[in-house]
Write a protein that holds these residues in place. Structure first.
Motif, PDB file in Angstrom:
ATOM      1  N   LYS A  76      94.266-149.225 -12.701  1.00 43.55           N
ATOM      2  CA  LYS A  76      93.993-148.295 -11.595  1.00 43.55           C
ATOM      3  C   LYS A  76      95.210-148.175 -10.681  1.00 43.55           C
ATOM      4  N   ILE A  77      95.801-149.321 -10.317  1.00 42.61           N
ATOM      5  CA  ILE A  77      96.961-149.301  -9.425  1.00 42.61           C
ATOM      6  C   ILE A  77      98.164-148.654 -10.117  1.00 42.61           C
ATOM      7  N   ALA A  78      98.303-148.897 -11.433  1.00 40.08           N
ATOM      8  CA  ALA A  78      99.434-148.301 -12.160  1.00 40.08           C
ATOM      9  C   ALA A  78      99.345-146.781 -12.177  1.00 40.08           C
ATOM     10  N   VAL A  79      98.168-146.251 -12.489  1.00 43.43           N
ATOM     11  CA  VAL A  79      98.007-144.795 -12.561  1.00 43.43           C
ATOM     12  C   VAL A  79      98.188-144.167 -11.178  1.00 43.43           C
ATOM     13  N   ALA A  80      97.485-144.708 -10.197  1.00 38.16           N
ATOM     14  CA  ALA A  80      97.581-144.142  -8.843  1.00 38.16           C
ATOM     15  C   ALA A  80      98.964-144.384  -8.245  1.00 38.16           C
ATOM     16  N   GLY A  81      99.564-145.536  -8.541  1.00 35.95           N
ATOM     17  CA  GLY A  81     100.889-145.841  -8.010  1.00 35.95           C
ATOM     18  C   GLY A  81     101.949-144.901  -8.542  1.00 35.95           C
ATOM     19  N   VAL A  82     101.926-144.645  -9.852  1.00 39.40           N
ATOM     20  CA  VAL A  82     102.891-143.715 -10.438  1.00 39.40           C
ATOM     21  C   VAL A  82     102.711-142.323  -9.837  1.00 39.40           C
ATOM     22  N   LEU A  83     101.466-141.897  -9.674  1.00 38.94           N
ATOM     23  CA  LEU A  83     101.202-140.588  -9.072  1.00 38.94           C
ATOM     24  C   LEU A  83     101.751-140.525  -7.646  1.00 38.94           C
ATOM     25  N   ALA A  84     101.509-141.581  -6.873  1.00 33.72           N
ATOM     26  CA  ALA A  84     102.006-141.624  -5.491  1.00 33.72           C
ATOM     27  C   ALA A  84     103.529-141.627  -5.458  1.00 33.72           C
ATOM     28  N   LEU A  85     104.161-142.343  -6.395  1.00 29.67           N
ATOM     29  CA  LEU A  85     105.625-142.363  -6.443  1.00 29.67           C
ATOM     30  C   LEU A  85     106.185-140.979  -6.776  1.00 29.67           C
ATOM     31  N   VAL A  86     105.556-140.287  -7.713  1.00 27.63           N
ATOM     32  CA  VAL A  86     106.026-138.946  -8.083  1.00 27.63           C
ATOM     33  C   VAL A  86     105.898-138.001  -6.891  1.00 27.63           C
ATOM     34  N   VAL A  87     104.752-138.030  -6.230  1.00 25.88           N
ATOM     35  CA  VAL A  87     104.563-137.169  -5.049  1.00 25.88           C
ATOM     36  C   VAL A  87     105.526-137.581  -3.934  1.00 25.88           C
ATOM     37  N   GLY A  88     105.747-138.890  -3.791  1.00 24.71           N
ATOM     38  CA  GLY A  88     106.675-139.373  -2.767  1.00 24.71           C
ATOM     39  C   GLY A  88     108.092-138.887  -3.016  1.00 24.71           C
ATOM     40  N   LEU A  89     108.549-138.946  -4.263  1.00 23.61           N
ATOM     41  CA  LEU A  89     109.901-138.473  -4.589  1.00 23.61           C
ATOM     42  C   LEU A  89     110.023-136.965  -4.378  1.00 23.61           C
ATOM     43  N   LEU A  90     109.006-136.219  -4.798  1.00 21.20           N
ATOM     44  CA  LEU A  90     109.021-134.768  -4.584  1.00 21.20           C
ATOM     45  C   LEU A  90     109.087-134.463  -3.085  1.00 21.20           C
ATOM     46  N   THR A  91     108.274-135.176  -2.320  1.00 24.30           N
ATOM     47  CA  THR A  91     108.249-134.977  -0.870  1.00 24.30           C
ATOM     48  C   THR A  91     109.600-135.298  -0.254  1.00 24.30           C
ATOM     49  N   SER A  92     110.194-136.383  -0.711  1.00 25.29           N
ATOM     50  CA  SER A  92     111.464-136.831  -0.147  1.00 25.29           C
ATOM     51  C   SER A  92     112.577-135.809  -0.403  1.00 25.29           C
ATOM     52  N   GLY A 104     115.085-143.539  -2.000  1.00 28.14           N
ATOM     53  CA  GLY A 104     114.389-144.599  -1.279  1.00 28.14           C
ATOM     54  C   GLY A 104     113.223-144.076  -0.458  1.00 28.14           C
ATOM     55  N   GLY A 105     113.367-142.878   0.102  1.00 25.26           N
ATOM     56  CA  GLY A 105     112.258-142.283   0.858  1.00 25.26           C
ATOM     57  C   GLY A 105     111.033-142.074  -0.012  1.00 25.26           C
ATOM     58  N   GLY A 106     111.270-141.648  -1.267  1.00 20.17           N
ATOM     59  CA  GLY A 106     110.148-141.485  -2.186  1.00 20.17           C
ATOM     60  C   GLY A 106     109.527-142.805  -2.580  1.00 20.17           C
ATOM     61  N   LEU A 107     110.389-143.802  -2.823  1.00 21.04           N
ATOM     62  CA  LEU A 107     109.869-145.131  -3.169  1.00 21.04           C
ATOM     63  C   LEU A 107     109.048-145.699  -2.013  1.00 21.04           C
ATOM     64  N   ASP A 110     106.460-151.482   6.903  1.00 18.60           N
ATOM     65  CA  ASP A 110     106.990-150.155   7.234  1.00 18.60           C
ATOM     66  C   ASP A 110     108.345-150.242   7.922  1.00 18.60           C
ATOM     67  N   GLN A 111     108.507-151.209   8.828  1.00 23.52           N
ATOM     68  CA  GLN A 111     109.776-151.348   9.539  1.00 23.52           C
ATOM     69  C   GLN A 111     110.904-151.740   8.582  1.00 23.52           C
ATOM     70  N   ALA A 112     110.612-152.682   7.699  1.00 13.01           N
ATOM     71  CA  ALA A 112     111.639-153.131   6.745  1.00 13.01           C
ATOM     72  C   ALA A 112     111.911-152.058   5.688  1.00 13.01           C
ATOM     73  N   GLY A 113     110.851-151.484   5.149  1.00  9.08           N
ATOM     74  CA  GLY A 113     111.014-150.510   4.070  1.00  9.08           C
ATOM     75  C   GLY A 113     111.724-149.244   4.491  1.00  9.08           C
ATOM     76  N   SER A 114     111.535-148.821   5.739  1.00 11.19           N
ATOM     77  CA  SER A 114     112.145-147.561   6.200  1.00 11.19           C
ATOM     78  C   SER A 114     113.662-147.669   6.312  1.00 11.19           C
TER      79      SER A 114
END
Length: 259
Positions: free
Chosen positions: A109-125, A154-157, A209-213
Motif C-alpha cells: 500500500k505504501i509503495a503504490v501510494a508513495g510512488v504516486l505521491a512522488l510522481v505528483v510531487g516531482l510534476l508539481t515541483s 528535491g522539492g518533489g522528493l 519538514d524543517q530539515a527536509g525543506s
C-alpha cells in the motif's frame, strides 16, 4: 498466499476508486503551483522593499516553492486517507483476510501510494519552478544553474516523503481524524512557530519538514534564514529517518494489534 504483484494491483485499484485521494493530489499540485507563482510575482514587484540581507540571500529557486507550505498539507491528507480509510470503513478486516501477510499488505500500500505521491510531487515541483521563474523575470534563474536541478528534484522528493510519513503515522494511530488532528496543526502551526522561537528552534530544525525543506535551497541561508547545522542532503537524510521511523512504527502496530 497473495502474491506481491496481485496486492500491488489491488492497492492501485483502491486508490483509483476513491475520489477523495485523487482530489487531494490535484489540490496539492494546484495550491503549490498557484501560491508559488503568486508569491514570486509579489516578491518581484516588491524586491526593492526587502532588507539588504534578504536581497543578498535572495534565492529564486527556493521562492518557487513558497506554495509548498500549503501543498504539503494536501499531501498529508492524501497519505492519511490512503491508510486511514481502511480503518474508518472497516475494510481493514476484509483486506487482511485477503492478504494475511501484514507486511506485504502495508508495504505494498505504501509503495503504490508513495510512488504516486512522488510522481505528483516531482510534476508539481517542476511546474512550480518554471512558472515562478517566469513570474520573477530578470531575477529568476534557470534549471541549468548550479544546484538548481538538485533543488527542483528535491522539492518533489520532499512532497512525496511527507505523504509517506503521513501513511506511517496513520498506520500507527489507526484513525484518519486523529492523524489529521495531529499532523495538520503540527506542519502548519507548531513546526513554524517553534522554528521562530529562540531556544526551541534548535530542536525544531530537526523536525521532518524543517530539515527536509533544506533540499529546496540553492543559496545558503536563503532569504536571511537562520543557518542550519546540516546541508541540503543532510536535511533530506534527517527527513528520511523520520519517514522510516513512522513506517516501521506503523508496521509494528499493524503486526501486533488486531484489526
Amino acid at each position: 498466499m497473495a502474491s506481491v504483484p496481485a496486492v500491488l494491483t489491488s492497492e492501485w485499484t483502491k486508490i483509483r476508486s476513491v475520489s477523495s485521494t485523487t482530489w487531494t493530489l490535484i489540490s496539492a499540485f494546484a495550491v503549490t503551483v498557484v501560491m508559488g507563482a503568486a508569491l514570486s510575482a509579489l516578491l518581484n514587484a516588491t524586491f526593492d522593499d526587502l532588507s539588504e540581507a534578504e536581497q543578498a540571500t535572495f534565492d529564486p529557486t527556493f521562492v518557487s516553492f513558497s506554495g509548498t507550505i500549503l501543498g504539503q498539507l494536501a499531501m498529508v491528507v492524501f497519505g492519511v486517507l490512503v491508510v486511514g480509510t481502511e480503518y474508518s470503513s472497516g475494510m481493514i478486516r476484509t483486506s487482511l483476510a485477503a492478504v494475511p501477510q501484514r507486511a506485504t499488505f502495508l508495504f505494498s500500500k505504501i509503495a503504490v501510494a508513495g510512488v504516486l505521491a512522488l510522481v505528483v510531487g516531482l510534476l508539481t515541483s517542476f511546474v512550480s519552478f518554471f512558472l515562478s521563474q517566469a513570474m520573477l523575470g530578470d531575477r529568476g534563474t534557470d534549471i541549468g544553474a548550479e544546484n538548481v536541478l538538485r533543488a527542483v528534484v528535491g522539492g518533489g522528493l520532499y512532497m512525496g516523503l511527507i505523504a509517506i510519513f503521513s501513511m506511517g503515522v496513520a498506520a500507527m494511530l489507526r484513525s484518519s481524524m486523529l492523524s489529521l488532528g495531529i499532523l495538520m496543526p503540527f506542519f502548519f502551526l507548531v513546526s513554524q512557530i517553534l522554528a521562530a522561537v529562540p531556544g526551541a528552534k534548535d530542536v525544531a530544525r530537526y523536525f521532518p519538514d524543517q530539515a527536509g525543506s533544506k533540499i529546496m535551497q540553492v543559496v545558503p541561508d536563503a532569504m536571511n534564514t537562520d543557518p542550519a547545522p546540516y546541508g541540503p542532503w543532510g536535511g533530506l537524510g534527517i527527513m528520511v529517518l523520520w519517514v522510516l521511523a513512522a513506517v516501521l512504527g506503523g508496521f509494528l502496530v499493524l503486526k501486533k494489534r488486531d484489526a
